[in-house]
Design a protein around this motif. Structure first.
Motif, PDB file in Angstrom:
ATOM      1  N   TYR A 241      52.269  15.974  13.593  1.00  0.00           N
ATOM      2  CA  TYR A 241      52.729  16.739  14.766  1.00  0.00           C
ATOM      3  C   TYR A 241      54.246  16.724  14.893  1.00  0.00           C
ATOM      4  O   TYR A 241      54.878  17.746  15.205  1.00  0.00           O
ATOM      5  CB  TYR A 241      52.097  16.197  16.055  1.00  0.00           C
ATOM      6  N   GLU A 242      54.833  15.554  14.661  1.00  0.00           N
ATOM      7  CA  GLU A 242      56.292  15.445  14.819  1.00  0.00           C
ATOM      8  C   GLU A 242      57.004  16.460  13.917  1.00  0.00           C
ATOM      9  O   GLU A 242      57.875  17.210  14.366  1.00  0.00           O
ATOM     10  CB  GLU A 242      56.743  14.012  14.502  1.00  0.00           C
ATOM     11  N   SER A 245      56.127  20.123  14.980  1.00  0.00           N
ATOM     12  CA  SER A 245      56.755  20.531  16.245  1.00  0.00           C
ATOM     13  C   SER A 245      58.246  20.804  16.035  1.00  0.00           C
ATOM     14  O   SER A 245      58.801  21.759  16.582  1.00  0.00           O
ATOM     15  CB  SER A 245      56.535  19.491  17.343  1.00  0.00           C
ATOM     16  N   ASN A 246      58.895  19.982  15.203  1.00  0.00           N
ATOM     17  CA  ASN A 246      60.295  20.273  14.890  1.00  0.00           C
ATOM     18  C   ASN A 246      60.429  21.618  14.185  1.00  0.00           C
ATOM     19  O   ASN A 246      61.321  22.414  14.500  1.00  0.00           O
ATOM     20  CB  ASN A 246      60.884  19.177  13.994  1.00  0.00           C
TER      21      ASN A 246
ATOM     22  N   MET B   1      60.043  13.165  19.126  1.00  0.00           N
ATOM     23  CA  MET B   1      58.911  14.089  19.135  1.00  0.00           C
ATOM     24  C   MET B   1      59.094  15.134  20.223  1.00  0.00           C
ATOM     25  O   MET B   1      59.556  14.826  21.308  1.00  0.00           O
ATOM     26  CB  MET B   1      57.615  13.314  19.399  1.00  0.00           C
ATOM     27  N   LEU B   2      58.751  16.352  19.912  1.00  0.00           N
ATOM     28  CA  LEU B   2      58.857  17.418  20.896  1.00  0.00           C
ATOM     29  C   LEU B   2      57.515  17.577  21.594  1.00  0.00           C
ATOM     30  O   LEU B   2      56.585  18.140  21.036  1.00  0.00           O
ATOM     31  CB  LEU B   2      59.283  18.716  20.205  1.00  0.00           C
ATOM     32  N   ASP B 213      62.352  11.425  15.244  1.00  0.00           N
ATOM     33  CA  ASP B 213      63.038  12.457  14.480  1.00  0.00           C
ATOM     34  C   ASP B 213      62.888  13.765  15.228  1.00  0.00           C
ATOM     35  O   ASP B 213      61.834  14.395  15.209  1.00  0.00           O
ATOM     36  CB  ASP B 213      62.402  12.561  13.096  1.00  0.00           C
ATOM     37  N   THR B 214      63.925  14.163  15.922  1.00  0.00           N
ATOM     38  CA  THR B 214      63.855  15.355  16.762  1.00  0.00           C
ATOM     39  C   THR B 214      64.993  16.299  16.399  1.00  0.00           C
ATOM     40  O   THR B 214      66.128  15.865  16.220  1.00  0.00           O
ATOM     41  CB  THR B 214      63.956  14.960  18.248  1.00  0.00           C
ATOM     42  N   THR B 215      64.681  17.581  16.327  1.00  0.00           N
ATOM     43  CA  THR B 215      65.693  18.581  15.995  1.00  0.00           C
ATOM     44  C   THR B 215      66.882  18.497  16.949  1.00  0.00           C
ATOM     45  O   THR B 215      68.020  18.773  16.548  1.00  0.00           O
ATOM     46  CB  THR B 215      65.046  19.982  16.019  1.00  0.00           C
TER      47      THR B 215
END
Lengths: 388, 388
Positions: A241-242, A245-246, B1-2, B213-215
Motif C-alpha cells: 500500500y505504501e 499510494s505514493n 504512508m499516505l 516513505d512518503t512522496t
C-alpha cells in the motif's frame, strides 16, 4: 525563470482507503441525473460498480449508464456519450475507471452541448469551449494519466489515424476525484508498469526543457526520486500500500500544471507515442517507453546541462572524472536499466509496429516547439526507426 | 504512508511581473464595497497603493480604508477591522502587504459577522467558523508565511501574552492572490532573510515527523534544495529576479497543505517562536531561527533516520565512514553554516529576550504532539535556555 502565469487547480481530491465515503457528500452539489461512465467488467468484478450504484441510489439519483469506454477512447464513443448526456439532460458525468474514462468524461463535458462536430472544434482546431460545460466527477481505479486533476482529454480517431489530446482549462477539470490506492492493487502488472512509465514520461516531458534555475525542476526531481523508489517496491510486491499510494499521489502531481510552471515544453515523446497509438492501439505508457530512449539520446547534445542534472540529482550518478556528456549518458543508462527492471516495452516491434507503418506514424506525429530541438521530418523518422 | 485525507486548494494565483493586471478581472466577482487592508507606508512609497486605488476606482468600487496592520496583528486591531467590515457591510477584504496583512484579513473574514468574541472562539477555543465568511483577496509584497494560499491566521494578544495561529479550511483561503516577485525586491535585507528562514522552518516543521516513505518528503527535499540555492543568490544579489521569484513560489508551496499530506506534525519551532514573539514583538522568522538549532539538536536522537536523510538529500553530506548520528549532526552543522551566511538571528538575546522572561515564554509555549518527542516543561525551558 518563473515569469507570468496563473495557477488555479480547484479539483477536490479525496484520498485513501476511505475515500469513497466522500462520494455521497459530493453528489449533493449536483442535480438528480447522473451519467455513469465506465469501461469493461473490471469494476463489476471488483465490486466497486455495486458500491457506486448503491451510493447513487441512496442519494436518490437517476442513473444513465455509459459503459464500454475503451483504453483509447474513440471519436465514435465520444459522439455516443454526447448523445446520452444530451438526450437525458444529465447533471453530472461520473467516471469510474482509469485515465481513459476520465479523459472521455471531460470530452463529453465540453462536447455534449456543443453545436458543431466536437472532434473538429476541440481536437483538430484546438478551440476553447464556449457554452454549457457539464461537471465531471471521477472515481479513479488506475494510475498514470493525472486526468483526475487536470484538463487533459485524449481522443483517438482511427479512421483519420489521429490520437489528439486537448488540455482544457480549470472549468473542465474534475470537480472532485476519489483516489483509493487499494483500487489499483488488482491491476495486472502490465498495466501497472505502463502507468508508472506514463508518470515518469509526464515528468520528463516537462523536466527536459529550459536550463533556468526553477523550483519546478527541484520538485520534479523529488517526484522522480520518489517514483523510482516506490516503483521498485511495487514491482516486487504489488500489494504494498505504501508504494502504491505514493505512486498514485505522484501521478496526480506529475500532471496537474504545478511542475509545468516556468517550463516551456514540447511533449515530443507523447506526440510520438500518440501517433504509434493511433496505428496500433497499444497501451499508452508502453508506446512512450518504446520511443523514449532513442528520442532522448537524439536530443541530449542540445540539452546536456539538464541531462547531466537529471543523472546526478535523480539517478545518483557520480560525476567525478566524467565529462558533462558522459554524466548525461550515464543518467540515461540508469533510466534504461530501471525500465528493464520494470519490464517495459523497449521497442516498437513488440507493440506490433512494422517497418511499413513508420512513414505513416512519422506523418501523424505533431512536431512541437518548446524543447531543446525542433525535429525535422527526417529526424522523426530516424527516431522511430531507432525505436523499432 | 499516505492515508485518508482531502486535498482542496481553490486559491487562484496570478504570478509574475504582470500579475496585477488580473486584479480588475478578479474584482468583477464581488460587490462594490471593498475594505482595503494594508500596513504602513511602504506600499505608498513604492507606488503600489496608487496603482491598486486606481484599479479599484476604475472598477467602480467604494473603498473603505483599513491601514495600520502591524507585523504581528493584534487582537485590538482585529476588533477594529471587524468594526470597519460590519459597519460598512463590505463585500471583499483586499489585503495589500505581507503575510501579516493576509493573516489579519482572514481573521476579519471569519470574525466580522461572528456574534461572540472571535479571540475566544477562534484562537483560544480553536472552533471552526459558522455563518457568513467574507471573501479575501491578496496582493503580496513580502514572502514567507504562505498566507496567500492557505487558511492560516496568527493573531497576537499582548495583554494575555499569547500569539496563536488558527489554520482555517479552504472556505477561508484567499479567493485569489497576486504574486509579483518584483514587489519583494525593495524589502530590507533583514526582512528578506527572516522570510527565507520562515519558509525553511515551515518545511522543516513538516519534514521532521514520521519515518515513512512518503512522496511529501521528496517534494520537501526538492523545495529545500531550491530554497538554499536561491537564497544564496538572493543575499548576494537581492535584485536577482530569478532567485526572488523562486523564493516567492517556494514560500507558497511550503505551506499550502500539499507537503503536509501523510505527515504528522507538531510545529514545535513555531510554538516556541510564537511565544517569544508574544514577549518581544520580534520579527517572526528571527524568533524561529533563534530557537531552531537547540530544538533540533534536542530531538535529533529520537528521529535520527530523518535527520540523516535531511543531511544527505538536502545538504549533500557524504555519509561514507560516518555513523547515522554523525551524518545527522553534520546536516544540522551545514544548516547552521547556511543560517550564518544569511545573517539570521542565532540566539534570543539578540531579539531582546532576557533571562527573566524565559519562564513566561516557556509557559506560553503550546506543547504539541506529532513529532519525535513530546517535550516536558523542563525540556521546553532547557531549549529556551540553550537558545538564549
Amino acid at each position: 525563470m518563473l515569469g507570468n502565469f496563473t495557477y488555479h487547480n480547484p479539483t477536490r481530491l479525496h484520498f485513501g482507503p476511505e475515500a469513497l465515503s466522500h462520494l455521497a457528500g459530493e453528489l449533493k452539489n449536483y442535480g438528480p441525473r447522473v451519467q455513469l461512465i465506465y469501461g469493461g467488467g473490471s469494476i463489476k468484478k471488483s465490486g466497486l460498480y455495486d458500491q457506486v450504484i448503491a451510493i447513487l441510489k441512496e442519494a436518490g439519483k437517476e442513473i444513465f449508464e455509459d459503459p464500454g469506454v475503451m483504453p483509447n477512447p474513440t471519436v465514435e464513443k465520444l459522439y455516443e456519450g454526447c448523445r446520452i448526456a444530451r438526450e437525458n439532460n444529465v447533471d453530472l458525468l461520473l467516471a469510474v475507471g482509469g485515465g481513459s474514462c476520465c479523459d472521455y468524461a471531460k470530452g463529453v463535458a465540453v462536447s455534449a452541448w456543443c453545436d458543431e462536430d466536437p472532434w473538429k472544434k476541440y481536437y483538430l482546431r484546438m478551440e476553447e469551449p464556449a457554452g454549457r460545460i457539464l461537471p465531471v466527477g471521477c472515481v479513479l481505479t488506475m494510475v498514470g494519466t493525472g486526468s483526475e486533476m487536470n484538463g487533459g482529454s485524449v481522443i483517438t480517431n482511427h479512421q483519420e489515424k489521429l490520437k489528439i489530446g486537448h488540455v482544457f482549462g480549470p472549468e473542465v477539470f474534475p470537480k472532485f476525484s476519489i483516489l483509493n490506492p487499494n483500487y489499483t492493487l488488482t491491476l495486472p502488472k502490465y498495466q501497472m508498469v505502463a502507468g508508472i512509465y506514463d508518470i515518469m514520461s509526464h515528468i520528463c516531458e516537462q523536466y527536459f526543457s529550459d536550463t533556468d534555475d526553477t523550483t519546478s525542476d527541484y520538485l520534479m526531481e523529488g517526484l522522480m526520486r520518489s517514483l523510482i523508489h516506490s516503483s521498485r517496491i511495487a514491482v516486487q510486491d504489488p500489494q504494498n500500500y505504501e508504494a502504491r499510494s505514493n505512486i498514485m499521489w505522484i501521478a496526480t502531481w506529475a500532471l496537474n500544471t504545478l511542475v509545468a510552471q516556468g517550463k516551456t515544453t514540447d511533449w515530443m515523446v507523447h506526440m510520438l507515442g500518440q501517433s504509434v497509438g493511433a496505428y496500433t492501439d497499444a497501451t499508452h505508457g508502453m508506446t512512450l517507453s518504446a520511443v523514449s530512449l532513442p528520442y532522448y539520446r537524439h536530443i541530449l547534445p542540445y540539452g546536456v546541462h539538464q541531462f547531466q542534472k537529471f543523472a546526478v540529482n535523480v539517478w545518483g550518478v557520480d560525476p567525478a572524472g566524467k565529462s558533462d556528456e558522459e554524466v548525461a549518458q550515464a543518467g540515461l543508462a540508469a533510466m534504461e536499466a530501471w525500465m528493464k527492471e520494470l519490464d517495459l516495452a523497449m521497442d516498437l516491434k513488440s507493440l506490433g509496429v512494422t517497418q511499413d507503418m513508420l512513414e505513416g506514424i512519422a506523418k501523424g506525429t505533431f512536431v512541437m516547439k518548446g524543447g531543446y530541438k525542433v525535429l525535422s521530418p527526417q529526424e522523426i523518422l530516424a527516431v522511430l526507426q531507432e525505436s523499432l
